[in-house]
Design an enzyme around this catalytic site. Structure first.
Site, PDB file in Angstrom:
ATOM      1  N   ASP A   1      -5.523   2.922  16.220  1.00  0.00           N
ATOM      2  CA  ASP A   1      -6.511   3.544  15.321  1.00  0.00           C
ATOM      3  C   ASP A   1      -7.036   4.871  15.864  1.00  0.00           C
ATOM      4  O   ASP A   1      -7.804   5.565  15.189  1.00  0.00           O
ATOM      5  CB  ASP A   1      -7.688   2.591  15.099  1.00  0.00           C
ATOM      6  CG  ASP A   1      -7.283   1.394  14.247  1.00  0.00           C
ATOM      7  OD1 ASP A   1      -6.301   1.519  13.483  1.00  0.00           O
ATOM      8  OD2 ASP A   1      -7.940   0.348  14.352  1.00  0.00           O
TER       9      ASP A   1
ATOM     10  N   ARG B   1      -1.528   8.431   8.075  1.00  0.00           N
ATOM     11  CA  ARG B   1      -2.381   9.203   8.997  1.00  0.00           C
ATOM     12  C   ARG B   1      -1.648  10.365   9.654  1.00  0.00           C
ATOM     13  O   ARG B   1      -2.290  11.350  10.040  1.00  0.00           O
ATOM     14  CB  ARG B   1      -2.991   8.274  10.062  1.00  0.00           C
ATOM     15  CG  ARG B   1      -4.111   7.439   9.468  1.00  0.00           C
ATOM     16  CD  ARG B   1      -4.837   6.575  10.464  1.00  0.00           C
ATOM     17  NE  ARG B   1      -6.026   6.000   9.829  1.00  0.00           N
ATOM     18  CZ  ARG B   1      -6.659   4.907  10.235  1.00  0.00           C
ATOM     19  NH1 ARG B   1      -6.220   4.249  11.291  1.00  0.00           N
ATOM     20  NH2 ARG B   1      -7.727   4.488   9.589  1.00  0.00           N
TER      21      ARG B   1
ATOM     22  N   ARG C   1      -1.149  -0.219   0.056  1.00  0.00           N
ATOM     23  CA  ARG C   1      -0.653  -0.640   1.374  1.00  0.00           C
ATOM     24  C   ARG C   1       0.241  -1.881   1.267  1.00  0.00           C
ATOM     25  O   ARG C   1       0.046  -2.714   0.388  1.00  0.00           O
ATOM     26  CB  ARG C   1      -1.832  -0.884   2.326  1.00  0.00           C
ATOM     27  CG  ARG C   1      -2.641   0.398   2.549  1.00  0.00           C
ATOM     28  CD  ARG C   1      -3.825   0.186   3.450  1.00  0.00           C
ATOM     29  NE  ARG C   1      -3.423  -0.130   4.814  1.00  0.00           N
ATOM     30  CZ  ARG C   1      -4.295  -0.448   5.771  1.00  0.00           C
ATOM     31  NH1 ARG C   1      -5.602  -0.496   5.487  1.00  0.00           N
ATOM     32  NH2 ARG C   1      -3.876  -0.709   6.987  1.00  0.00           N
TER      33      ARG C   1
ATOM     34  N   SER D   1       1.643  -5.847  14.740  1.00  0.00           N
ATOM     35  CA  SER D   1       0.430  -5.885  13.919  1.00  0.00           C
ATOM     36  C   SER D   1      -0.421  -7.104  14.228  1.00  0.00           C
ATOM     37  O   SER D   1       0.006  -8.250  14.024  1.00  0.00           O
ATOM     38  CB  SER D   1       0.810  -5.901  12.429  1.00  0.00           C
ATOM     39  OG  SER D   1      -0.332  -6.230  11.662  1.00  0.00           O
TER      40      SER D   1
ATOM     41  N   LYS E   1     -15.419  -3.737  14.665  1.00  0.00           N
ATOM     42  CA  LYS E   1     -15.007  -4.133  13.304  1.00  0.00           C
ATOM     43  C   LYS E   1     -14.045  -5.323  13.346  1.00  0.00           C
ATOM     44  O   LYS E   1     -14.208  -6.278  12.583  1.00  0.00           O
ATOM     45  CB  LYS E   1     -14.360  -2.931  12.603  1.00  0.00           C
ATOM     46  CG  LYS E   1     -13.920  -3.213  11.181  1.00  0.00           C
ATOM     47  CD  LYS E   1     -13.912  -1.961  10.334  1.00  0.00           C
ATOM     48  CE  LYS E   1     -12.789  -0.994  10.674  1.00  0.00           C
ATOM     49  NZ  LYS E   1     -11.477  -1.470  10.201  1.00  0.00           N
ATOM     50  N   SER E   2     -13.061  -5.271  14.212  1.00  0.00           N
ATOM     51  CA  SER E   2     -12.080  -6.367  14.282  1.00  0.00           C
ATOM     52  C   SER E   2     -12.777  -7.691  14.610  1.00  0.00           C
ATOM     53  O   SER E   2     -12.500  -8.732  14.002  1.00  0.00           O
ATOM     54  CB  SER E   2     -11.050  -6.067  15.369  1.00  0.00           C
ATOM     55  OG  SER E   2     -10.260  -4.968  15.014  1.00  0.00           O
TER      56      SER E   2
ATOM     57  N   GLN F   1      -2.950  -7.827  12.539  1.00  0.00           N
ATOM     58  CA  GLN F   1      -3.330  -8.411  11.250  1.00  0.00           C
ATOM     59  C   GLN F   1      -2.317  -9.466  10.837  1.00  0.00           C
ATOM     60  O   GLN F   1      -2.684 -10.541  10.360  1.00  0.00           O
ATOM     61  CB  GLN F   1      -3.437  -7.312  10.191  1.00  0.00           C
ATOM     62  CG  GLN F   1      -4.584  -6.352  10.462  1.00  0.00           C
ATOM     63  CD  GLN F   1      -4.625  -5.190   9.490  1.00  0.00           C
ATOM     64  OE1 GLN F   1      -3.789  -5.067   8.608  1.00  0.00           O
ATOM     65  NE2 GLN F   1      -5.612  -4.324   9.657  1.00  0.00           N
TER      66      GLN F   1
ATOM     67  N   GLY G   1      -7.815  -3.450   5.117  1.00  0.00           N
ATOM     68  CA  GLY G   1      -6.555  -4.133   5.389  1.00  0.00           C
ATOM     69  C   GLY G   1      -6.774  -5.362   6.247  1.00  0.00           C
ATOM     70  O   GLY G   1      -6.153  -6.411   6.030  1.00  0.00           O
TER      71      GLY G   1
ATOM     72  N   ARG H   1     -11.320   7.175   9.300  1.00  0.00           N
ATOM     73  CA  ARG H   1     -11.001   7.813  10.586  1.00  0.00           C
ATOM     74  C   ARG H   1     -10.501   9.246  10.415  1.00  0.00           C
ATOM     75  O   ARG H   1     -10.680  10.081  11.305  1.00  0.00           O
ATOM     76  CB  ARG H   1      -9.990   6.956  11.361  1.00  0.00           C
ATOM     77  CG  ARG H   1     -10.539   5.561  11.656  1.00  0.00           C
ATOM     78  CD  ARG H   1      -9.790   4.837  12.742  1.00  0.00           C
ATOM     79  NE  ARG H   1      -9.996   3.401  12.636  1.00  0.00           N
ATOM     80  CZ  ARG H   1     -11.083   2.760  13.040  1.00  0.00           C
ATOM     81  NH1 ARG H   1     -12.087   3.406  13.593  1.00  0.00           N
ATOM     82  NH2 ARG H   1     -11.191   1.454  12.884  1.00  0.00           N
TER      83      ARG H   1
HETATM   84  C1  S3P Z   1      -6.748  -4.579  13.195  1.00  0.00           C
HETATM   85  C2  S3P Z   1      -5.442  -4.346  13.508  1.00  0.00           C
HETATM   86  C3  S3P Z   1      -4.794  -3.032  13.362  1.00  0.00           C
HETATM   87  C4  S3P Z   1      -5.806  -1.913  13.209  1.00  0.00           C
HETATM   88  C5  S3P Z   1      -6.912  -2.272  12.260  1.00  0.00           C
HETATM   89  C6  S3P Z   1      -7.643  -3.500  12.757  1.00  0.00           C
HETATM   90  C7  S3P Z   1      -7.277  -5.951  13.350  1.00  0.00           C
HETATM   91  O1  S3P Z   1      -3.965  -3.044  12.223  1.00  0.00           O
HETATM   92  O2  S3P Z   1      -5.164  -0.737  12.769  1.00  0.00           O
HETATM   93  O3  S3P Z   1      -7.827  -1.219  12.135  1.00  0.00           O
HETATM   94  O4  S3P Z   1      -8.512  -6.122  13.349  1.00  0.00           O
HETATM   95  O5  S3P Z   1      -6.468  -6.880  13.470  1.00  0.00           O
HETATM   96  P1  S3P Z   1      -2.469  -3.607  12.296  1.00  0.00           P
HETATM   97  O6  S3P Z   1      -2.536  -5.021  12.628  1.00  0.00           O
HETATM   98  O7  S3P Z   1      -1.884  -3.384  10.920  1.00  0.00           O
HETATM   99  O8  S3P Z   1      -1.792  -2.760  13.336  1.00  0.00           O
END
Ligand code: S3P
Length: 450
Positions: free
Chosen positions: A327, A358, A129, A174, A28-29, A176, A101, A403
């Protein structure tokens, strides 16, 4: 606000062993990043193995709204005709990122250094969020977020018309946040620098380099320092998305806790920034092996083989490992429930701001299934009842969290009484084939009452 329709309850009950091969979907990422960077390159990128889950499809739709051509050719094969760095156009309507997110935070970064306004929203989970963690650093580039007082969606991001480069130390671990800053830095002049105290998943850095950006990573006493040179011309790429270790976690862990199981999960990406769960499982005494280890597209990959492991023991999970398995804590808690002793999980405050809280979602469901859980603001402990020791017999709330839903369905496969998840709909965000894949291995979802 988006929604996935009427709730879809599913019941998992103990059946025979799980056996066979589990071909899990693409990461997914990496799928989000392939669409976004493809949209920011000049020309056509081709992607195979893209995860066709709702989160990623929503990102594809957003890239179209920003001017890129995004076309699906079936079976995970996609093409993206990008508009180049700085080439996005103002979208005609609101960007709805659904449950994602990653989608919303990365796209905010990508548009933050474009001189127009973009309004973002999502489902009720995403709208609860925190977005300040991304809009704060984006403000340093000159972007302005206007929206609800608590920094939640819906919000409008007015991009910087004259962006400046940024040096930013992320206050939370993070990927993200890191990725949002790097994507914003693409359309800023000179060097944008992100410093992270704990290393998080590095797919953005790897893929930016692959698209031809100048990006360097250095481990220093301050932490990991990532330096990106802005305004590159990104070259289109052919990308093969590896399979998702976070999705592999479900058939792997189900096999460990269901008597007589033996499951092969081929081609799983084992990037060290993602593989913490598998290390922890092995420390617990799981019969989990890596077969045929190799490199593919610059990422370590192996076939995972998981067999029923009746002798697993609870372990302390080092907090320094949290980012590499963030995750996977919900499904680890399920394995911990089926092991002997206590599994202690400190340093996990981030779990409280995922698709759901979670820690709370798992604690409530596990307690209903007869398992003791202690929790604090940034830690929790699960006391296991050993193989075949989980009473079950509960209905648990998925809280719009894929999840959480998958974790409790795996627990239901091993508990004495069935477990019903009130809504399995969110599973489609990341693992749309979860149910048929698990049923082919031997899972019994016969209690489905939707
Ligand atoms: C992700 C980063 C993680 C993870 C999410 C995917 C990403 O979140 O929990 O499912 O693809 O960069 P955080 O960056 O908030 O930890």
């Amino acid at each position: 606000m988006s929604a996935h329709g009427a709730p879809q309850p599913i019941t998992a009950r103990k059946g025979g062993p799980l056996r066979g091969t589990a071909d899990v979907p693409g990461d997914k990422s990496i799928s989000h990043r392939a669409l976004i960077l493809g949209a920011m390159a000049v020309g056509e990128s081709r992607i195979t193995g893209l995860l066709e889950g709702q989160d990623v499809l929503d990102t594809g739709r957003a890239m179209r709204a920003l001017g890129a051509e995004v076309v699906g050719h079936g079976a995970g094969s996609w093409s993206v005709h990008g508009v180049g760095v700085g080439g996005f156009r103002e979208p005609d309507s609101v960007i709805d990122c659904g449950n994602s997110g990653t989608g919303v935070r990365l796209i905010m970064g990508a548009v933050a250094t474009h001189p127009f306004a973009t309004t973002f929203t999502g489902d009720t989970s995403l709208c609860s969020r925190p977005m300040g963690r991304v809009t704060d650093p984006l403000a340093l580039f000159g972007a302005q977020a206007v929206g609800r007082s608590k920094g939640r969606l819906p919000l409008t991001l007015v991009g910087a018309s004259d962006p400046v480069p940024v040096r930013y130390a992320t206050p939370v671990p993070s990927a993200q946040v890191k990725s949002a800053v790097l994507l914003a830095g693409l359309n800023a002049p000179a060097e944008t620098v992100v410093i992270e105290r704990e290393a998080t998943r590095d797919h953005s850095e790897r893929m930016l380099a692959g698209f031809g950006a100048r990006i360097a990573t250095e481990d220093t006493p301050e932490g990991r320092v990532i330096t990106l040179t802005g305004q590159p011309e990104l070259r289109p790429q052919d990308i093969t998305v590896p399979r998702d270790p976070s999705s592999a976690a479900f058939p792997v862990c189900a096999a460990l806790i269901v008597e007589g199981s033996d499951v092969l999960v081929p081609n799983i990406g084992l990037n060290p920034t993602r593989a913490g769960l598998f290390e922890t499982l092995r420390e617990m005494g799981a019969d989990l092996t890596y077969e045929n280890p190799r490199e593919e597209g610059g990422e370590p990959v192996a076939d995972l083989r998981a067999r029923f492991s009746p002798d697993m023991k609870g372990v302390p999970v080092p907090p320094g490992r949290a980012a590499s398995m963030i995750d996977e804590y919900p499904i680890l808690a399920v394995v911990a429930a089926c092991a002997e002793g206590v599994t202690d999980m400190p340093g996990v405050a981030e779990l409280r701001v995922k698709e759901s809280d979670r820690i709370d979602a798992m604690a409530q469901g596990l307690c209903a299934a007869g398992i003791d859980v202690d929790e604090g603001a940034d830690w929790w402990k699960v006391t296991g009842r050993g193989p075949n020791g989980v009473p079950g017999g509960a209905t648990v709330a998925a809280r719009l969290d894929h999840r959480i839903a998958m974790s409790f369905l795996c627990l239901g496969m091993a508990s004495q009484q069935p477990i019903t998840v009130d809504d399995a709909g969110p599973i489609a965000t990341s693992f749309p084939i979860f149910q048929p894949l698990m049923e082919r291995l031997g899972a019994d979802f016969g209690g489905r009452d939707s």
